[in-house]
Structure formats: C-alpha cells, structure tokens
Scaffold this motif. Structure first.
Motif, PDB file in Angstrom:
ATOM      1  N   HIS A  47       0.837  -1.207   0.000  1.00 41.92           N
ATOM      2  CA  HIS A  47       0.000   0.000   0.000  1.00 41.92           C
ATOM      3  C   HIS A  47       0.869   1.253   0.000  1.00 41.92           C
ATOM      4  CE1 HIS A  47      -3.876  -1.846   1.440  1.00 41.92           C
ATOM      5  NE2 HIS A  47      -3.063  -2.729   1.995  1.00 41.92           N
ATOM      6  N   HIS A  71      -2.363  -2.966  -3.730  1.00 37.60           N
ATOM      7  CA  HIS A  71      -3.773  -2.793  -3.357  1.00 37.60           C
ATOM      8  C   HIS A  71      -4.597  -2.698  -4.648  1.00 37.60           C
ATOM      9  CE1 HIS A  71      -6.823  -0.653  -0.482  1.00 37.60           C
ATOM     10  NE2 HIS A  71      -7.368  -1.638  -1.169  1.00 37.60           N
ATOM     11  N   HIS A 118      -9.514   1.021  -4.411  1.00 39.69           N
ATOM     12  CA  HIS A 118      -8.227   1.721  -4.281  1.00 39.69           C
ATOM     13  C   HIS A 118      -7.227   1.267  -5.350  1.00 39.69           C
ATOM     14  CE1 HIS A 118      -8.847   2.946   0.198  1.00 39.69           C
ATOM     15  NE2 HIS A 118      -9.952   3.041  -0.510  1.00 39.69           N
ATOM     16  N   ASP A 156      -3.693   2.251  -4.999  1.00 43.36           N
ATOM     17  CA  ASP A 156      -2.325   2.436  -4.502  1.00 43.36           C
ATOM     18  C   ASP A 156      -1.516   1.141  -4.620  1.00 43.36           C
ATOM     19  OD1 ASP A 156      -4.356   1.926  -2.246  1.00 43.36           O
ATOM     20  OD2 ASP A 156      -2.493   1.346  -1.274  1.00 43.36           O
TER      21      ASP A 156
HETATM   22 ZN    ZN Z   1      -4.201   0.712   0.031  1.00 40.65          ZN
END
Ligand code: ZN
Length: 223
Positions: free
Chosen positions: A71, A176, A188, A190
């Motif tokens: 992440h 992620h 998400h 990231d």
């Molecule tokens: Zn994340």
C-alpha cells in the motif's frame, strides 16, 4: 598506415566512451539500478506490536497468510509516526501490519493474524504494509528498497514462493490496486499513482509494480 591505425583506434575509444556514458545515463533513470549502483541496503525491521489490534485468524488459520499487499498512504504531508498514531486511533476502520519509509520498517500488528487494509476477501489472506510518501530521490529509493526487502522477508517467513499477482490475479505479491481489480473489496489503486509520480519526479521515468517485483526477487534471492 600507422596514422590511420591511430585514427581508427581513437574513433573506437570514443565510441566505447559514448556508449558507456549513454548506459550510465539510462541507469541513472532507473530506481532499481540506482539502488544497486549505490549499494542501498534495507534497514532492520523494528517490531513494536500494539496489543490494541484485534486478532483474527486468516482463512487458512493462524500464521497462514497467502501473500503480501503493498500500500501507500496517499498522504503527502504525514510521517511514519503520524500514520502509526492515526492507525491506532482508527483501527476499527482499518489497520495494516507494518509501516515503511526511507529509514524505518515498523511492524505494529502480528502478521500471524489478519489485518483490515483491503476489505473482503483479501483481508483474510494477506500480510499488508503501508509506505509513507517520501520527498527526495534518495529517500524514495531507500523506501522502495525497504519495502521490497520486507515483502521478501514475509515471503520467506511464511514459506511463500514469489509470484507477481498483477497479471492473472493469482500470486503472492500484490498491490492494493491488483487486489481491488481481481478480488474486489475496495476501489483503491495504490501504490501505482505514487510510484508513477515519484519515479517521474526523481528519476524521469514512472516506477511500476513490475519493477518493484524485480526488486522483491533480488531481495528474496539474496542470502
Ligand atoms: Zn491501500
């Protein structure tokens, strides 16, 4: 004849030097090559387990994660200590096992139990860590090396073979972004955006998860 030979030799030497300079420039633009050229080595993992986090088993049981999720916090103004303090306060919404920056790898929740970083079903499968945003060439490179080292460390610790999940949604090394794409649980993306931005800013070229995966392999194979 002798003079001609000298000219030929000079041209050849110039060509070789030019090629060396070109390859040096190409190297300078790659994060991984910068890490290798500068002999950047990962920091030691610091274990500071906080007892306040809930302890639930993975789907295959305690101590049975199936991979690692990478992440990035998405916060350009925070430090690793800000992030950890925030997570302890807000763990009911989300928490991860570990935080990484350029000079720290801080493990705050036992990786033998699941955490809440990607939603269902990924949470029951993966060890997860956050990278804090860095703001210089050297610190970004150091952070990426720490992150790759930590990923490789978890793979080894739990006897998992490295396998990039980006291509087919199966594997042990996940962003992620890949979890959201293949397993759902969130929208998400990231750390894809952060890698791209920081790579372009400091190395004139986007950094990618597939480059990061190569760095994981390098760490995994290093004795
Ligand atoms: Zn994340």
């Amino acid at each position: 004849m002798k003079r001609q030979l000298k000219i030929v030799l000079l041209v050849m030497i110039s060509c070789v030097m030019l090629l060396m300079m070109m390859s040096f420039n190409a190297q300078a633009t790659s994060v991984n090559r910068y890490i290798i050229a500068r002999h950047l080595s990962p920091v030691k993992i610091s274990t500071q387990i906080w007892r306040g986090f809930p302890r639930y088993k993975y789907r295959h049981g305690k101590g049975k994660p199936e991979g690692v999720v990478v992440h990035e916090t998405g916060n350009p103004h925070s430090t690793i200590f800000d992030e950890i303090a925030y997570m302890k306060k807000n763990y009911r919404n989300a928490f991860v096992h570990t935080f990484v920056d350029s000079s720290h790898i801080i493990n705050i929740a036992s990786t033998n139990y699941l955490c809440w970083g990607v939603g269902y079903p990924g949470n029951a499968r993966f060890v997860q860590f956050e990278q804090v945003e860095m703001h210089s060439k050297a610190s970004f490179a150091h952070e990426v090396e720490n992150a790759a080292y930590y990923t490789a460390y978890i793979l080894r610790k739990y006897h998992l073979k490295p396998n990039d999940a980006a291509y087919d949604g199966k594997g042990t090394v996940w962003s992620h972004n890949a979890v959201a794409k293949y397993l759902g649980g969130s929208d998400h993306t990231d750390p894809v955006g952060y890698y791209k931005r920081a790579g372009r800013k400091y190395f004139h070229k986007a950094y990618t998860m597939s480059q990061f995966y190569k760095l994981v392999l390098r760490n995994y194979r290093r004795k």
